[in-house]
Scaffold this active site. Structure first.
Site, PDB file in Angstrom:
ATOM      1  CE  LYS A 255      -1.248   2.365   2.977  1.00 25.05           C
ATOM      2  NZ  LYS A 255      -0.706   3.705   3.472  1.00 25.05           N
TER       3      LYS A 255
ATOM      4  CB  THR B  85       8.094   1.614  -0.221  1.00 25.44           C
ATOM      5  OG1 THR B  85       6.901   2.577  -0.135  1.00 25.44           O
ATOM      6  CG2 THR B  85       7.141   0.426  -0.129  1.00 25.44           C
TER       7      THR B  85
END
Lengths: 410, 410
Positions: free
Chosen positions: B186, B197
């Site tokens: 996500k 990330t």
């Protein structure tokens, strides 16, 4: 009408400009580069002025910067500055350099100056050659004056996406003589200066030693022009030039002069005022944001963290939306390499404390909303990790930023 | 339906997901943290899986990251991952840490696992405590399955401002056994990862040595997740976790294994696919931008320059407006410290060359406009200064980015 007295020594001249110091004139004309707007400006001093300058650190320095550096290198003096807007003459190869030299020569010829006493500057679209026919005709029309209208003509001529002219003026008494300093600048997009900002001009009638002036400008720039950001993009054309023509007849100023501090105060106030005016007029901006980081281990760290916060797209959009989203502020601090104690951070937006010792503090959302609706938003961070502090300035990120930049060139 | 064959060894499994590797189940439920949207997700493996992870470099790491790091440190294995969206549990002090431990314990108890085999993660607003009553009730409802619907439930549960679920799946034959790798992630805002990330989960049934897996993940992350940017803001919660449960029954993979390259290809393709999906779904994005810098002195330089370009607000707005403003690209390169020869740079947008040897090249504005109107924009830079290259991915900057972020929290 010398209204606001900022300190004992340095007074703001509220109706002054960069033409208030003795011996400066200016002009601004429509040369047709930008349609029917003023687009060529000139500042000229009665006598050659001691000159200091700082430039962008972008590796693709535009052609006019190279020519200006060459001019100043010769004897550290400049008598005239010519600026065009609408075309940056950057990334234009050999032709760009030739055009910048040609522009310098035309101004030197028209005002009977030696070429190396002329500085040139350009701002606008990158990668397009200067329209030399228009430049030539524009220079022919230049007719410098010392009125407020002449100052405004120049100030208009250097703008691009700016919505307002930027100007300020301060004065002080040094060696019993009134010394005046004024400034103007432009800048609204591609503003994230490193060494200098997009076109700033500071004039003074002080008599100053050139080496001392250069060092002073570099130091002051670090804390003023280099501490503003609009969009994180460092231009190819950033330049700040100070012209000191000595007509105030004080004794030569340098660090050994007993009133050197007063001169530094003049330069600091002028630079900070211009820097904040650029931040406030950032593309699409509706608010000026000032971030102050205190309690840092050193001032470099403090300035870096302040600039990180004020440059965060998420902080900028939250301020635009008047949303007291302090999580984005602490996240910005954390992504720098600055020395922090993660358990000891305080954050306040305006007068409202939101984080105390890194624990969320209860606050009134209504009060925060009311504060954030204003057009000047201050963010305070205390790291409780040392005695140093630093400030940075920026603006919010609005729909209009997108509007302006989605079709700037075409 | 193993459709697209990318290389001889590694095949894309077009209808696969992170539940395609053997032995993984998942669930996603509505716990009421985000109103009536799924907000708690779980991945669980039949057997403890070798685990590698990378985390944000933000100095304010969120509480769940500390707990997850502690879990993995114990024996390098993880059997279950629980994730909530709607609340990041970041900058929440002692209470936040307590809540993360409590969440881990509840999942361990429910599935009869040792606590250190459970990883926890949170994403959402910073500075708000986890609503533990809702978390407790949500965990009670978790009922993992292996269907496509179960995968979708998890994928939904981890989203915040994302507009689409992100998923991919690849397979290869190693030691004569089919090894499958799938992933989901996500991320849409606060995306500028440094080390990892915002929440990525990669599952595989490969048998892999833990140290080799950790090193592989770190290396691949540098070229994939760390090369995307949406808004330049690095989150406090970024985490990528790989779970390798060994159920494919290949021989233990490490750098000495003859088919290590095949495994690296699986991990690279999976990570790159997920990273690009995040960039494409950046907040407000209408286009995916891919920048490739070639001819650099080293690949670090190339990647840094590619990321600078793709992160420039001015480049992003120009792409949004389909404006072939290549001046903003060269300005972005110039503001890095990367080694360049300022006179030897080529720039092309898609197939259209705009700069050759640092001199503007004539091009058709119409052709450029047509190309830039597409939803995938490639920018190519050749520095002619070496043999290294690097890529980065991002998205355009639109009105919707402002809309989403001016009122995210309130």
């Amino acid at each position: 009408m010398h209204a606001l007295s900022n300190t004992k020594e340095v007074r703001e001249v509220t109706d002054g400009s960069f033409l208030s110091p003795k011996g400066f004139k200016a002009a601004g004309v429509e040369a047709g580069i930008k349609g029917n707007k003023k687009d060529i400006g000139l500042i000229v001093s009665e006598v050659p002025a001691v000159c200091a300058a700082v430039y962008t650190t972008n590796q693709f320095q535009a052609a006019p910067l190279k020519v200006t550096q060459e001019s100043i290198a010769k004897e550290g003096r400049i008598q005239a500055v010519v600026v065009n807007s609408g075309c940056a003459n950057a990334c234009t190869g050999e032709q760009g350099l030739k055009d910048a030299y040609e522009t310098r020569k035309m101004v030197a010829d028209k005002f009977s100056l030696q070429e190396h006493l002329v500085a040139v500057a350009s701002t606008g679209v990158i990668g397009v050659n200067l329209p030399m026919e228009k430049i030539t005709k524009g220079i022919e029309q230049l007719n410098p004056g010392s009125s407020a209208a002449a100052a405004a003509d120049f100030q208009h001529a250097i703008l691009t996406t700016d919505t307002v002219m930027k100007t300020c003026c301060y004065s002080a008494v040094i060696d019993g003589k009134t010394v005046t300093m004024g400034g103007t600048c432009k800048g609204s997009g591609m503003i994230h200066p490193n060494m200098a900002t997009m076109l700033g001009y500071i004039t003074t009638d002080a008599l100053v030693d050139q080496a001392a002036l250069q060092l002073a400008l570099r130091n002051v720039t670090e804390k003023s022009f280099n501490q503003i950001t609009v969009d994180g993009d460092t231009s190819t054309n950033d330049t700040v030039i100070v012209l000191a023509n000595g007509m105030a007849e004080n004794k030569t100023l340098n660090a050994a002069h007993p009133e050197w501090d007063v001169f530094m105060e003049l330069l600091t106030k002028t630079s900070e005022s211009l820097a904040k005016q650029i931040a406030k007029d950032g593309e699409g901006a509706t608010k000026l944001i000032e971030v102050e980081v205190r309690g840092a281990q050193d001032s470099l760290d403090a300035r870096m963290m302040a600039k990180q916060i004020v440059g965060s797209s998420l902080v900028k959009t939250a301020v635009y939306g008047a949303d007291a989203n302090w999580g984005r502020i602490i996240s910005s601090i954390g992504q720098t390499k600055g020395a922090i104690n993660p358990a000891a951070v305080d954050i306040a937006i305006g007068p409202i404390v939101m984080l105390k010792n890194s624990e969320p503090a209860a606050f009134s959302e209504e009060e925060a909303l009311e504060y954030l609706k204003g057009d000047f938003v201050q963010i305070f961070v205390d790291l409780h990790n040392g005695d140093a502090s630093g400030k940075a300035w920026g603006c919010d990120l609005s729909y209009d930023y997108i509007k302006i930049n989605a079709s700037y060139r075409t």
